[in-house]
Design an enzyme around this catalytic site. Structure first.
Site, PDB file in Angstrom:
ATOM      1  N   ASP A  11       0.869  -1.207  -0.099  1.00  0.00           N
ATOM      2  CA  ASP A  11       0.051   0.039   0.017  1.00  0.00           C
ATOM      3  C   ASP A  11       0.727   1.243  -0.125  1.00  0.00           C
ATOM      4  OD1 ASP A  11      -2.492   1.607   0.316  1.00  0.00           O
ATOM      5  OD2 ASP A  11      -2.253   1.515   2.448  1.00  0.00           O
ATOM      6  N   SER A  12       0.359   2.364  -0.131  1.00  0.00           N
ATOM      7  CA  SER A  12       0.899   3.712  -0.081  1.00  0.00           C
ATOM      8  C   SER A  12       1.504   4.176   1.404  1.00  0.00           C
ATOM      9  CB  SER A  12       0.277   4.580  -0.746  1.00  0.00           C
ATOM     10  OG  SER A  12      -0.948   4.955  -0.069  1.00  0.00           O
ATOM     11  N   CYS A  75      -4.539  -1.640  -1.825  1.00  0.00           N
ATOM     12  CA  CYS A  75      -4.574  -0.159  -2.227  1.00  0.00           C
ATOM     13  C   CYS A  75      -5.634   0.087  -3.454  1.00  0.00           C
ATOM     14  CB  CYS A  75      -3.341   0.388  -2.552  1.00  0.00           C
ATOM     15  SG  CYS A  75      -3.377   2.115  -3.082  1.00  0.00           S
ATOM     16  N   GLU A 153      -3.868   7.644   8.770  1.00  0.00           N
ATOM     17  CA  GLU A 153      -2.290   7.708   9.305  1.00  0.00           C
ATOM     18  C   GLU A 153      -1.960   8.088  10.546  1.00  0.00           C
ATOM     19  OE1 GLU A 153       0.604   6.740   7.096  1.00  0.00           O
ATOM     20  OE2 GLU A 153      -0.563   5.623   5.810  1.00  0.00           O
ATOM     21  N   CYS A 189     -11.217   2.966  -0.162  1.00  0.00           N
ATOM     22  CA  CYS A 189      -9.876   3.189   0.155  1.00  0.00           C
ATOM     23  C   CYS A 189      -9.266   2.495   1.356  1.00  0.00           C
ATOM     24  CB  CYS A 189      -9.455   4.644   0.455  1.00  0.00           C
ATOM     25  SG  CYS A 189      -7.655   4.824   0.870  1.00  0.00           S
ATOM     26  N   HIS A 191      -7.482   2.768   3.452  1.00  0.00           N
ATOM     27  CA  HIS A 191      -7.216   3.419   4.959  1.00  0.00           C
ATOM     28  C   HIS A 191      -8.531   3.647   5.509  1.00  0.00           C
ATOM     29  CE1 HIS A 191      -3.337   4.629   3.045  1.00  0.00           C
ATOM     30  NE2 HIS A 191      -3.070   5.028   4.207  1.00  0.00           N
TER      31      HIS A 191
END
Length: 267
Positions: A11-12, A75, A153, A189, A191
């Protein structure tokens, strides 16, 4: 490859941890290398050309170094843009992440669903195709949010995140025409499932107490299990790899350990 070879999850940033959790639930014995491209973070604000060039090249380096038996692109943005390029470049099985439009449409009673993703994901024709195939009788609303990626994050790094922080992003869906009838939200997403408790509370505060959320993690875990078979007797565990060393990596260490990633290294 040998059964003890890891799976590589990519993932990023830390969003792929929402996919790692259900994979661990089904295959606790599989060792995992979790790769986060924090040097390229965030992906959602980049162009398609940037992502299509960066992701296959980076995954090629990761596969060469860690020799996984399977790659999971955890992702949505990277999958919707670069999955075909990655599969053409690698000689290992690759599992992508698909926005969970099908389960959301199956569960919706109002026939209005929202797709909450990054800007790069929600504008993809891939989302058009999924909507046409699985939600043709639904009104499908879309909203792209870079802010939720940042908040996820921050939450994993130990910062406080509240319903008030995420409410404006959810309102990006509910305020659209027809949004007052929305009963399911696709978290497109990886996240965003990390913020599901805050999003659910924001839904209550916005007047949507029964709002349901759908993400691709459980489906990906089932697909990985089909490809790998039963692997309950392996060592499990794993570690995280970042593409840049910075203070954020240090702040993430306790959360990573909670996912069984007991150390970090830099590519």
């Amino acid at each position: 490859m040998a059964d003890q070879a890891p799976i590589l999850m990519f993932d990023s940033g830390v969003g792929g941890l929402s996919v790692l959790r259900p994979v661990r639930g089904l295959l606790p014995g599989v060792p995992v290398v979790y790769a986060a491209d924090n040097a390229g973070f965030p992906y959602g604000t980049k162009s398609e050309a940037e992502i299509a060039a960066r992701v296959p090249a980076l995954l090629g380096r990761l596969v060469e170094r860690y020799r996984p038996r399977l790659v999971v692109i955890a992702c949505n943005t990277a999958s919707t843009i670069a999955l075909a390029h990655v599969r053409a470049a690698l000689d290992v099985p690759v599992v992508g992440t698909v926005p969970a439009i099908k389960p959301a449409a199956l569960a919706s009673r109002s026939r209005v669903i929202g797709v909450l993703g990054t800007q790069a994901t929600v504008r993809q024709t891939y989302v058009d195709r999924l909507s046409a195939e699985f939600a043709a009788d639904c009104l499908v609303l879309r909203h792209g949010s870079a802010r939720l990626v940042e908040l996820a994050e921050a939450k994993l790094a130990g910062e406080a995140v509240t319903a008030a922080d995420v409410a404006p992003e959810l309102a990006g869906l509910t305020s659209q025409p027809g949004g007052e009838r929305m009963d399911r939200v696709v978290l497109a997403c990886t996240h965003f499932p990390l913020l599901q408790p805050e999003l659910a509370q924001a839904g209550v505060e916005l007047g949507f107490p029964g709002l349901g959320f759908d993400d691709g993690g459980p489906g990906i875990a089932r697909r990985v299990k089909v490809l790998l078979g039963d692997d309950e007797d392996g060592p499990g565990g794993g570690f995280a790899v970042f593409t840049r060393a910075d203070a954020q990596v240090d702040r993430l260490a306790p959360a990573l350990q909670g996912f069984g990633l007991m150390r970090t290294e830099v590519l």
